[in-house]
Write an enzyme that holds these catalytic residues in place. Structure first.
Site, PDB file in Angstrom:
ATOM      1  CB  ALA A   1     -12.145  12.722  -3.070  1.00 11.34           C
TER       2      ALA A   1
ATOM      3  N   GLY B   1     -14.569  16.243   1.133  1.00 14.11           N
ATOM      4  CA  GLY B   1     -13.670  15.792   2.190  1.00 14.11           C
ATOM      5  C   GLY B   1     -13.355  16.802   3.265  1.00 14.11           C
ATOM      6  CB  THR B   2     -14.031  20.071   4.150  1.00 11.84           C
ATOM      7  OG1 THR B   2     -13.817  20.962   5.250  1.00 11.84           O
ATOM      8  CG2 THR B   2     -15.311  20.445   3.431  1.00 11.84           C
ATOM      9  CB  SER B   3     -14.978  18.440   9.391  1.00 13.10           C
ATOM     10  OG  SER B   3     -14.242  19.619   9.676  1.00 13.10           O
TER      11      SER B   3
ATOM     12  CG  HIS C   1      -6.228  26.669   6.021  1.00 12.74           C
ATOM     13  ND1 HIS C   1      -6.921  25.508   6.253  1.00 12.74           N
ATOM     14  CD2 HIS C   1      -7.046  27.681   6.421  1.00 12.74           C
ATOM     15  CE1 HIS C   1      -8.108  25.798   6.751  1.00 12.74           C
ATOM     16  NE2 HIS C   1      -8.201  27.103   6.864  1.00 12.74           N
TER      17      HIS C   1
ATOM     18  CB  CYS D   1      16.407  40.822   4.049  1.00  9.51           C
ATOM     19  SG  CYS D   1      15.388  39.680   5.039  1.00  9.51           S
TER      20      CYS D   1
END
Length: 247
Positions: A235, A191-193, A118, A154
């Site tokens: 974790a 630790g992720t859904s 991400h 730029c």
């Protein structure tokens, strides 16, 4: 809780371990969630409307100030035992760290991150020409509601290198993640859904090959029914134990 004997043997024998980490990994360090940044001056703003290309194009000083606040909060916390355990694991295994988190806690713990799927909050680039920006980020102690972003050579505004709503994932980052999950000997999901896609599909690249997948999570997730083993815990609690078992 310990691992079943057959899975323990696979963990010990594994040469290449892919690790997918989510918000729960950073939450133990005190990193606020996306919506937790909505305090003080920013309580009146909807984060869903700030995290877009359109918002930055219209009000770059407002969006930049909001992201400075996020960066400030992350700089105030430290990697936890889980982050440090993964860095230790890489001392004797090939470890491919894939993270959905935009913070830099893995790097600060000593891990080399294969893929920020991400994007990364501290990987700045030009909004116009997309050239990476390596200037010094200044985070004032008191962040006002509006701060003008730095300028690229730029003339374009510098933006945070995260994936905003409506943007595509960085192609190379996701390709690298899929490749690691498809070639590893064992995968950890921490630790992720499993809800946010397409990152939530990555464990299936391993499962479809018959590769064992161990989920580390204090609560059941959308992935729990599919993984090889669910190790209930955080974790910081589980990963140091897992590293000891992997030796």
């Amino acid at each position: 809780m310990s691992l079943p004997d057959d899975l323990l043997a696979q963990l010990s024998a594994a040469n290449h371990i892919a690790v997918l980490t989510g918000a729960g990994m950073s939450a133990e360090s005190g990193v606020p969630t996306f919506r937790d940044v909505q305090d003080g001056l920013w309580a009146k703003y909807d984060p869903m409307t700030l995290a877009t290309e359109e918002a930055f194009a219209e009000e770059p000083d407002l969006v930049w100030a909001w992201y400075l606040r996020r960066a400030q909060l992350i700089r105030q916390v430290q990697p936890n035992a889980g982050h440090r355990a993964l860095a230790e694991l890489a001392e004797f295994k090939q470890v491919s760290v894939i993270t959905q988190n935009v913070d830099d806690l893995h790097e600060r713990a000593g891990s080399e991150v294969l893929s920020h799927v991400h994007g990364g909050l501290f990987d700045y680039r030009c909004f116009d020409c997309a050239k990476p920006w390596s200037g010094e980020l200044e985070i004032p102690q008191e962040i006002p509601e509006r701060v003008s972003p730095p300028k690229c050579a730029c003339g374009g505004w510098i933006r945070p290198g995260i994936v905003w709503f409506g943007e595509m994932l960085p192609p190379r980052a996701f390709e690298d993640a899929v490749d690691a999950c498809s070639t590893c000997d064992l995968m950890l999901v921490v630790g992720t859904s499993g809800i946010v896609q397409p990152a939530g599909s990555l464990p299936f690249a391993a499962l479809e090959r018959g590769t064992p997948v161990i989920e580390v999570n204090p609560e059941e997730s959308r992935l729990t029914d599919y993984v090889t083993h669910w190790w209930q815990g955080t974790a910081a609690e589980v990963l140091p134990q897992l590293v000891r078992l992997a030796r």
